[in-house]
Design a protein around this motif. Structure first.
Motif, PDB file in Angstrom:
ATOM      1  N   LYS A   2     -13.600  19.659 -21.398  1.00 26.07           N
ATOM      2  CA  LYS A   2     -12.233  19.917 -20.936  1.00 26.07           C
ATOM      3  C   LYS A   2     -11.236  19.262 -21.874  1.00 26.07           C
ATOM      4  CE  LYS A   2     -13.889  20.033 -16.242  1.00 26.07           C
ATOM      5  NZ  LYS A   2     -13.520  20.721 -15.032  1.00 26.07           N
ATOM      6  N   LEU A   4      -8.957  17.325 -21.076  1.00 22.79           N
ATOM      7  CA  LEU A   4      -8.802  15.906 -20.741  1.00 22.79           C
ATOM      8  C   LEU A   4      -9.755  15.070 -21.593  1.00 22.79           C
ATOM      9  CD1 LEU A   4      -7.879  13.467 -19.057  1.00 22.79           C
ATOM     10  CD2 LEU A   4      -9.512  14.144 -17.291  1.00 22.79           C
ATOM     11  N   THR A   5     -10.995  15.555 -21.716  1.00 24.51           N
ATOM     12  CA  THR A   5     -11.969  14.846 -22.546  1.00 24.51           C
ATOM     13  C   THR A   5     -11.554  14.880 -24.008  1.00 24.51           C
ATOM     14  OG1 THR A   5     -13.755  15.372 -21.017  1.00 24.51           O
ATOM     15  CG2 THR A   5     -14.378  14.816 -23.275  1.00 24.51           C
ATOM     16  N   ARG A  34     -11.689  27.899 -15.364  1.00 22.64           N
ATOM     17  CA  ARG A  34     -12.295  27.860 -14.039  1.00 22.64           C
ATOM     18  C   ARG A  34     -11.363  27.103 -13.109  1.00 22.64           C
ATOM     19  NH1 ARG A  34     -16.263  25.113 -11.632  1.00 22.64           N
ATOM     20  NH2 ARG A  34     -15.893  23.431 -13.116  1.00 22.64           N
ATOM     21  N   VAL A  36      -9.934  24.614 -10.477  1.00 24.09           N
ATOM     22  CA  VAL A  36     -10.318  23.290  -9.998  1.00 24.09           C
ATOM     23  C   VAL A  36      -9.309  22.890  -8.933  1.00 24.09           C
ATOM     24  CG1 VAL A  36     -10.418  20.849 -10.674  1.00 24.09           C
ATOM     25  CG2 VAL A  36     -11.397  22.598 -12.172  1.00 24.09           C
ATOM     26  N   ASN A  39      -4.974  18.226  -7.338  1.00 23.77           N
ATOM     27  CA  ASN A  39      -4.660  16.959  -6.669  1.00 23.77           C
ATOM     28  C   ASN A  39      -3.477  16.328  -7.404  1.00 23.77           C
ATOM     29  OD1 ASN A  39      -4.539  14.239  -5.918  1.00 23.77           O
ATOM     30  ND2 ASN A  39      -6.743  14.090  -5.588  1.00 23.77           N
ATOM     31  N   PHE A  42      -3.539  12.615  -8.360  1.00 25.50           N
ATOM     32  CA  PHE A  42      -4.499  12.319  -9.409  1.00 25.50           C
ATOM     33  C   PHE A  42      -3.940  12.696 -10.780  1.00 25.50           C
ATOM     34  CE2 PHE A  42      -8.419  11.464 -11.332  1.00 25.50           C
ATOM     35  CZ  PHE A  42      -8.747  12.509 -12.185  1.00 25.50           C
ATOM     36  N   ARG A  45      -1.302  10.375 -12.011  1.00 23.06           N
ATOM     37  CA  ARG A  45      -1.805   9.098 -12.529  1.00 23.06           C
ATOM     38  C   ARG A  45      -2.339   9.215 -13.940  1.00 23.06           C
ATOM     39  NH1 ARG A  45      -3.610   8.118  -7.085  1.00 23.06           N
ATOM     40  NH2 ARG A  45      -2.418   6.350  -6.315  1.00 23.06           N
ATOM     41  N   LEU A  46      -2.755  10.416 -14.309  1.00 18.73           N
ATOM     42  CA  LEU A  46      -3.305  10.589 -15.650  1.00 18.73           C
ATOM     43  C   LEU A  46      -2.214  10.557 -16.719  1.00 18.73           C
ATOM     44  CD1 LEU A  46      -5.952  13.421 -15.185  1.00 18.73           C
ATOM     45  CD2 LEU A  46      -6.386  10.997 -15.580  1.00 18.73           C
ATOM     46  N   ARG A  49      -1.821   7.931 -19.342  1.00 15.08           N
ATOM     47  CA  ARG A  49      -3.012   7.670 -20.148  1.00 15.08           C
ATOM     48  C   ARG A  49      -3.189   8.703 -21.249  1.00 15.08           C
ATOM     49  NH1 ARG A  49      -6.089   4.450 -16.432  1.00 15.08           N
ATOM     50  NH2 ARG A  49      -7.159   3.739 -18.312  1.00 15.08           N
ATOM     51  N   LEU A  91      -7.726  20.325 -16.844  1.00 16.71           N
ATOM     52  CA  LEU A  91      -8.976  20.400 -16.085  1.00 16.71           C
ATOM     53  C   LEU A  91      -9.560  21.792 -15.927  1.00 16.71           C
ATOM     54  CD1 LEU A  91      -8.014  17.897 -13.218  1.00 16.71           C
ATOM     55  CD2 LEU A  91      -9.403  17.427 -15.232  1.00 16.71           C
TER      56      LEU A  91
END
Lengths: 125, 532
Positions: A2, A4-5, A34, A36, A39, A42, A45-46, A49, A91
């Protein structure tokens, strides 16, 4: 893999100048989207980062202009539309096959079945 | 519908008792929590569903009797009578017990079907690259199925006469014909046409006079006479569990057929799930946390963590294709594809930016994975990378073999640590305090003495322990907790560290030791603060 990774991955080929291993350039052969479950808390909060430019670049490179602003705007925590777009990019988009290229050294790291292989050979390490 | 309050006990792998005690309080609001070696007793108003969620326990039982140890006399007959009196009660007693047990189980007690599938969950992938860690774990897994209560402290002897030899615990049913199943003076209403089996474990002084089999037989007969049940060794409705040792006499009924450690969400097991969960519980995973296991293997730690703390995101890295495949399979089977991502990468050179993770949790393989004579040689490199990717304030939780444990102790204390310095001994002492307080009465408990590395290590600090121990990079890893645990055949140690400040990490080896400062409050890991 993803986005994010991808946002966290950097090349660690020895001898790079500081920061020279990030961000990895995505060359995607197979991409999947896909759904997901969303949230808001959540995703919110990312935000602090994330490396924002790299994220936008990555989304663009996959042909999915992310409609994300150049920077997270103040008050993003409450901006559901923003959070949903971010959620989608982070995501819901996955690179299943392809490679990641180190910007400085040009070394390519393959992605196979969604898992990026960032092992260096014994010679390289 | 709120559940009525009941008394329970749950067995635990040795060393996990503090985790279980904390868990029953936190998850079930348990009271009257009493911790002994290998078991946690408690009272809770919880239904089967909630009880099933316990993550750090092995088997859960309804508590029927808990007394002090049986007095040992020379007379076997007298002792057997005493033992029988544990189960001889008025007829109403057993009726009540069965009705309570039925409330948990519904009809006939064979409702735990979801767990039946788990037997297949235990099949292991055997592959060329299985390292000895997996082999060790496989052995434990098998042993644990056979007799998870067999994880005894040093002071106990284990009579392995539970699951394996249960035929012997209760003699062939022809014996029961010696006693009419509908005896006189016995309330016919107590005859539930229930089938049962007695699982008995005796250790300590009692075991020197009576075998588990004899005791089991005596109890079984008493129950047949009392209640008119009939014995069924293969597939009983009810199992009566009796444990007699020098510390207590306990009678209980197991609530589930399979151990709690069998997770329905895990397809291929690796590290024991209870240990994986315990490690994750130390990491202080909060909402929005980014968590990494850089030697993830089949992903056990990530799976337990993602299940319990779903508001975080998880990454697993491994160098082995087969392990990653297994982890991928587990992640899919558990439905965690949107919580856990995998990388093929080496822990010695993580392709991740510095200070990007809130927690790093890992089971460091015990075997000769790196094709060298000693894994300890690679420990500094591994620790260095783990420390690098951790943000300041982040937690590092590691599972280490005894050998690695000794080396790590040396690496994360500064070379200048004075053996007389209270701090360098502080961490293991606290952990041992927690264990000895918890394992009340287990005076011969091997755990309290199990950390010879406190002394052994300090001398190895002086001598170099076979490897130069320098305060290299690791001054910023502050040891907070150590837990000695049992993995069946071997002992292992869970280490928890906190990254304090990159600036403090000392390349110059000046020996400035962050340990001399105040240790961060350990309120978050209140595992050691057990109220009995």
């Amino acid at each position: 893999m993803k986005l994010l990774t991808h946002n966290l991955l950097s090349s660690h080929v020895p001898g790079l100048r500081p920061g020279g291993g990030f961000p990895l350039r995505i060359e995607a052969a197979e991409v999947r989207e896909r759904p997901v479950p969303f949230n808001a808390a959540f995703v919110s909060r990312l935000v602090p980062r994330l490396r924002w430019d790299a994220l936008r670049e990555a989304a663009e490179s996959l042909g999915r202009p992310s409609e994300l602003p150049p920077e997270p705007t103040p008050g993003y925590e409450a901006d559901e539309e923003f959070l949903r777009r971010l959620h989608h990019v982070l995501l819901e988009v996955e690179v299943l096959e392809g490679s990641l290229q180190c910007p400085d050294s040009g070394r390519r790291f393959p992605i196979s079945r969604g898992v990026p292989n960032l092992l260096l050979t014994e010679d390289e390490a | 519908m709120s559940a009525a309050s009941g008394r329970f006990f749950c067995t635990a792998g040795r060393g996990l008792e503090p985790f279980l005690a904390r868990e029953v309080r936190a998850r079930l609001g348990a009271t009257e929590v009493d911790c002994v070696s290998g078991k946690v007793f408690f009272r809770a108003a919880a239904g089967l569903g909630e009880l099933r969620q316990l993550r750090s326990g092995e088997r859960l039982f309804l508590l029927l009797k808990k007394h002090g140890p049986l007095p040992v006399s020379g007379s076997r007959g007298k002792m057997l009578n005493e033992i029988k009196s544990l189960v001889i009660e008025d007829s109403k007693y057993w009726l009540d017990i069965i009705s309570v047990w039925r409330k948990f189980h519904g009809h006939k007690g064979k409702t735990d079907n979801s767990s039946q599938e788990n037997t297949s969950a235990l099949k292991r992938k055997s592959e060329e690259e299985t390292n000895t860690a997996s082999k060790r774990q496989k052995t434990e897994q098998v042993r644990a199925i056979v007799s998870e209560e067999c994880q005894v402290g040093a002071g106990e002897t284990c009579e392995s006469s539970d699951r394996m030899n249960r035929q012997e615990c209760w003699i062939e049913s022809r014996t029961s014909s010696e006693f009419p199943s509908r005896g006189s003076g016995e309330d016919p209403a107590a005859n539930e046409e229930l089938s049962f089996r007695v699982s008995c474990r005796c250790s300590g002084a009692i075991a020197r006079i009576l075998t588990s089999q004899e005791v089991g037989r005596a109890i079984g007969m008493a129950l047949v006479k009392q209640c008119g049940w009939h014995a069924d060794l293969r597939d009983p409705d009810v199992e009566i569990f009796v444990h007699l040792n020098d510390i207590y006499s306990v009678v209980g009924i197991p609530l589930f057929r399979l151990p709690l450690a069998n997770r329905e969400y895990i397809r291929t097991a690796g590290l024991r799930s209870t240990v994986a969960w315990a490690m994750a519980s130390l990491a202080e995973i909060r909402a929005g946390a980014l968590v990494l296991d850089p030697m993830c293997g089949l992903g056990m730690i990530l799976l337990e963590a993602a299940k319990e703390w779903p508001e975080a995101y998880y990454w697993g890295a491994d160098i082995s294709d087969s392990q990653l495949e297994g982890a991928d399979g587990n992640i899919r089977a558990a439905g965690f594809m949107d919580k856990i991502e995998l990388l093929k990468a080496s822990v010695k050179a993580l392709p991740l930016p510095s200070e990007s993770f809130d927690s790093v949790i890992s089971d460091i393989p015990f075997g000769k994975k790196f094709k060298t004579t000693s894994d300890a040689q690679f420990l500094p490199d591994i620790l260095q990378e783990m420390e690098r990717v951790l943000r300041v304030g982040g937690t590092l939780v590691l599972l280490l073999s005894q050998e690695l444990h000794k080396h790590v102790d040396g690496l994360t204390r500064c070379a200048g640590a004075d053996p007389a310095d209270g701090d360098s001994g502080a961490v293991p002492a606290r952990a041992m305090d927690g264990l000895t307080r918890c394992a009340e009465g287990a005076s011969a408990d091997g755990d309290s003495g199990a950390d010879p590395s406190v002394d052994g290590n300090l001398s190895s600090l002086a001598q170099g322990g076979g490897e130069p121990i320098i305060c290299r990079h690791f001054g910023s890893l502050l040891p907070e907790d150590v837990y000695a645990i049992s993995l069946g055949k071997t002992d292992a140690f869970i280490h928890k560290y906190r990254k304090v400040s990159a600036a403090v990490s000392s390349r110059t080896g000046t020996g400035s030791c962050p340990n001399t400062g105040t240790l961060p409050g350990t309120g978050s890991s209140g595992l050691k603060e057990l109220e009995s």
